[in-house]
Write an enzyme that holds these catalytic residues in place. Structure first.
Site, PDB file in Angstrom:
ATOM      1  CG  ASP A   1      -6.923   3.608   2.548  1.00  0.00           C
ATOM      2  OD1 ASP A   1      -7.890   3.340   1.810  1.00  0.00           O
ATOM      3  OD2 ASP A   1      -6.799   4.706   3.110  1.00  0.00           O
TER       4      ASP A   1
ATOM      5  CE  LYS B   1      -1.533   2.158   3.405  1.00  0.00           C
ATOM      6  NZ  LYS B   1      -1.975   2.512   4.733  1.00  0.00           N
TER       7      LYS B   1
END
Ligand code: SF4
Length: 252
Positions: A139, A121
């Site tokens: 996320d 991420k």
């Protein structure tokens, strides 16, 4: 509604209404963004923005951070979540940045993930925000909102969500779509109780369709009718302006 249509409406809406969406984290360089994103895991951007000014001032370069200790870094970040681990990650990240990457934050997702505290991420955020790479970070907000709207189906992991978004979103919108989804999730499509009553996406949102079937159908019909009307109007205006251009050429 087909999945492709949902994507089209999603991109249309946000391109028109949030064409300049950006991260809410404060930073002045790729190095500072990397620090801020590592710190932001399971913490709010607001909190991170409160601690980073002093941290950036004390550690202006990768070398200064690499020469420090987790104990010292901890004193600057004690109010964020998991400060012990994050302090270790920051010092470890800076050491690799200095020793392996010659102080340059790499653009490659695999290279980025070689640093402590940098998962897929974070790597995707750096690649897309700093290097404008066609990547999208998933996320908790992106994961939830994409699923609710119906941009993803049966995607049970962040990687599965990322793959579907990459497959369907136009390449040039991938980086900004990350911010669209995050901001929408942060302020409207919030986790516990989404604010569907003020959401402009109800007419193509799958979650809304499931929970408010009748209203959804009415809204979808009205929105599509308006779109068709607008397209017809645009075509007629284009035709008129072409005609006027022809006439004025003839008068020259
Ligand atoms: S309609 Fe509701 S569930 Fe759908 S995106 Fe908007 S806030 Fe989220």
């Amino acid at each position: 509604m087909l999945k492709q249509e949902r994507y089209r409406h999603f991109v249309d809406y946000f391109s028109k209404n949030q064409p300049n969406a950006v991260t809410e984290l404060h930073y002045g360089s790729p190095f500072q963004l990397l620090i801020a994103v590592i710190l932001s895991a399971q913490c709010t951007d607001k909190r991170i923005n409160q601690v980073t000014p002093a941290l950036f001032e004390r550690f202006p370069t990768p070398e200064s951070l690499a020469a420090s200790t987790p104990e010292e870094v901890f004193t600057y970040i004690r109010s964020v979540s998991y400060p012990n681990n994050k302090a270790k990650h920051l010092v470890g990240m800076a050491k690799i940045l200095v020793d392996v990457f010659h102080n340059e934050v790499p653009s490659d997702i695999d290279q980025l993930q070689k640093m402590p505290g940098v998962g897929r991420k974070t790597a995707n955020v750096i690649a897309s925000v700093v290097y404008d790479a066609p990547a999208i970070a998933v996320d908790t907000h992106v994961f939830r909102v994409a699923n609710r709207i119906g941009l993803t189906t049966n995607a049970r992991t962040p990687l599965a969500v990322e793959k579907q978004l990459v497959e369907y979103l136009p390449k040039e919108t991938l980086a900004i779509a990350h911010h669209w989804l995050i901001l929408h999730g942060r302020y409207i499509c919030i986790a516990r109780s989404p604010k569907c009553d003020i959401c402009p996406l109800t007419w193509f949102c799958k979650y809304y369709a499931r929970t408010n079937t009748e209203t959804y159908l009415l809204k979808a019909e009205a929105a599509l009718a308006k779109k068709t009307k607008d397209q017809k109007k645009k075509k007629a205006l284009d035709k008129i302006s072409k005609e006027l251009a022809k006439r004025s050429e003839g008068n020259l």
